[in-house]
Write an enzyme that holds these catalytic residues in place. Structure first.
Site, PDB file in Angstrom:
ATOM      1  N   ASP A   1       0.900  -1.255   0.027  1.00  0.00           N
ATOM      2  CA  ASP A   1      -0.205   0.135  -0.179  1.00  0.00           C
ATOM      3  C   ASP A   1       0.711   1.275   0.109  1.00  0.00           C
ATOM      4  OD1 ASP A   1      -2.473   1.306  -0.090  1.00  0.00           O
ATOM      5  OD2 ASP A   1      -2.625   1.415   2.172  1.00  0.00           O
ATOM      6  N   LEU A   2       1.920   1.247  -0.818  1.00  0.00           N
ATOM      7  CA  LEU A   2       2.834   2.454  -0.817  1.00  0.00           C
ATOM      8  C   LEU A   2       2.269   3.286  -1.491  1.00  0.00           C
ATOM      9  CD1 LEU A   2       6.018   0.577  -1.478  1.00  0.00           C
ATOM     10  CD2 LEU A   2       5.632   1.841   0.537  1.00  0.00           C
TER      11      LEU A   2
END
Length: 373
Positions: A86-87
């Site tokens: 979830d960057l």
């Protein structure tokens, strides 16, 4: 269970750019909890918004250095078998003193442990994550998300629309591509003059086929560091070339001062020689000999000063090939010497300085020669 899992994963990542976990427990009233460092820094997303408005303390160069730290942190997490999944700019926090933190590990995927496909943020997930096959998740999944962030750093635009699981499924059903490769950063933001190295690196990180994608976050960090080092080296060389041009200009000024006294010295010598016959006694020739010595010293000083100016300009060109001020400085220097050789009737020196002038000519010297001077 989700909170406990996030605390366990984050607690196992001891890295200066990952928020540390201080304590984990279960409160009778509030339930499970974990204690982490309080963070009040703005996110990368907020920093980019301020930069677009001309506000804030961060520059694109500084944000790029922060991003390199993020790449190193993710590379470390990968070495521990953890994929963030979830960057995005909102999950990167920036400090005022160069400190950077990657946060929100709630969707983290543990290689060899997890069997459930992770969630993610629409527009930041690669095809293998959108297909929800946990067997396809690996470090290149995060590399894709890093490429999305890099694209935004370079262009101020996100490379993909907000494609989530629903839109991906709809596209699959309708036989349409769920994601389409974006235009390169240099095409999307032509006014920014994005270097080809960064263009290629970003597009390689965004490859839709993970087998064609950049292999690791560590390699991305290394490539960016090499690029920035090259930029800094160019700046150093340019500053050195400018310093050398200033030194050359000082030498030329001293050289002109020396030349300014040449006629007076030659006149003194001519007069003394006319007054003293060759058979005159040595004592009466002291004034002539002193004048000859002074003239010889000044001529030697003039030659060395002229050479110092030329050497400084040439060294500047070694530092920055094609450096315009250095080329024009040499042209001006050699053209002046060419004129002096003509005035003296010295054909050998005239030919020499003509050749040197032509070597650094910007067209004006050729025009002057063609026009007869």
């Amino acid at each position: 269970e989700v909170l406990e899992r996030e605390a366990r994963i984050t607690g196992g990542l001891e890295h200066p750019n990952i928020i540390p976990i201080y304590d984990v427990g279960n409160d009778p009233e509030w339930g499970p909890f974990y204690v982490m460092r309080i963070v009040q820094q703005p996110s990368l997303e907020e920093a980019l918004k301020k930069l677009r408005r001309g506000e804030g303390q961060h520059t694109h160069g500084r944000l790029m250095r922060f991003f390199i730290q993020v790449c190193h942190a993710i590379d470390y997490a990968h070495s521990r078998g953890v994929i963030h999944c979830d960057l995005k700019p909102e999950n990167i926090l920036l400090g005022s003193f160069g400190d950077v933190f990657v946060v929100d590990w709630g969707f983290a995927f543990q290689m060899g442990v997890d069997t459930t496909p992770p969630g993610g943020t629409p527009g930041c997930m690669p095809p293998e994550q959108l297909r929800r096959d946990p067997r396809e998740i690996d470090r290149r999944t995060d590399v894709f998300a890093l490429g999305v962030i890099l694209y935004q750093l370079l262009t101020d635009y996100r490379p993909f629309p907000s494609v989530g699981f629903d839109r991906w499924d709809d596209a699959e059903i309708q036989g349409r591509p769920g994601l389409v490769l974006p235009a390169p950063p240099s095409v999307r933001a032509p006014d920014r003059a994005i270097p080809p190295q960064l263009d290629a690196l970003c597009m390689r990180a965004l490859a839709l086929d993970k087998h064609e994608r950049l292999e690791s976050a560590g390699k991305m960090a290394t490539a960016l560091e090499a690029f920035l080092e090259g930029v800094e080296e160019k700046k150093r060389k340019l500053a050195r070339a400018e310093e050398l041009c200033r030194s050359a200009a000082d030498s030329i000024e001293r050289y002109r001062d020396i030349l300014g006294g040449r006629d007076e010295r030659l006149g003194e010598l001519t007069e003394l020689r006319a007054q003293l016959p060759s058979w005159e006694a040595g004592e009466r020739k002291d004034a002539l000999w002193d004048a000859e010595d002074r003239h010889a010293v000044m001529e030697s000083l003039a030659a060395s000063t002229l050479q110092a100016a030329a050497t400084a300009y040439e060294t500047a060109l070694d530092e920055v090939p094609g450096h315009k001020p250095a080329r024009l400085g040499l042209l001006s220097l050699y053209r002046a010497e060419h004129e002096r050789a003509i005035d003296r009737g010295d054909d050998l020196e005239r030919a020499r300085y003509e050749a040197l002038s032509l070597e650094y000519d910007d067209g004006t010297f050729r025009d002057a020669l063609a026009g007869g001077g």
